[in-house]
Scaffold this motif. Structure first.
Motif: not given
Length: 121
Positions: A11-14, A72-80, A107-119
């Motif tokens: 993600v960081v490299l991208n 890992v499953q794409v459904s786990y990795a992709y949200p990151f 928006g950044i805060c919403v994204i962070c929350l979403g990634v935490i929930i998905l992870s």
């Protein structure tokens, strides 16, 4: 844990690739769909170290991402990948002088929350 680290590296490299390409294009100038403009700017694009560094970062991030997807499953990795928005916004603000409005921060805060929930799922 190693899979999570690999995901973050990808993600960081991208995100870094995007920022390097942006910096390179700021130096080159605006492109249009006019073929003469593109041909005229092509030498500047080819000689631009930021563009080549961005392309290199993309290639490395792709290789890392292939490793991730093999583990890992794409459904786990992709949200990151959405963390790239956060990285790009913050670095873009400090490095490229781009704006960081209340809406972007929200928006950044919403994204962070979403990634935490998905992870955790």
């Amino acid at each position: 844990m190693i899979n999570f680290i690999l995901i973050l590296i990808g993600v960081v490299l991208n995100a870094i690739a995007q920022l390097l390409l942006k910096k390179g294009m700021v130096l080159v100038g605006k492109l249009s769909f006019d073929i003469q403009t593109i041909i005229g700017l092509l030498p500047s694009i080819i000689k631009n170290i930021y563009i080549w560094s961005g392309i290199g970062s993309y290639v490395i991030s792709l290789l890392v991402w292939l490793i991730v997807l093999s583990r890992v499953q794409v459904s786990y990795a992709y949200p990151f990948l959405s963390l790239g928005y956060i990285i790009a916004a913050i670095i873009g603000y400090y490095y490229l002088g781009e704006s960081l409005s209340v809406y972007k921060i929200s928006g950044i805060c919403v994204i962070c929350l979403g990634v935490i929930i998905l992870s955790r799922g």
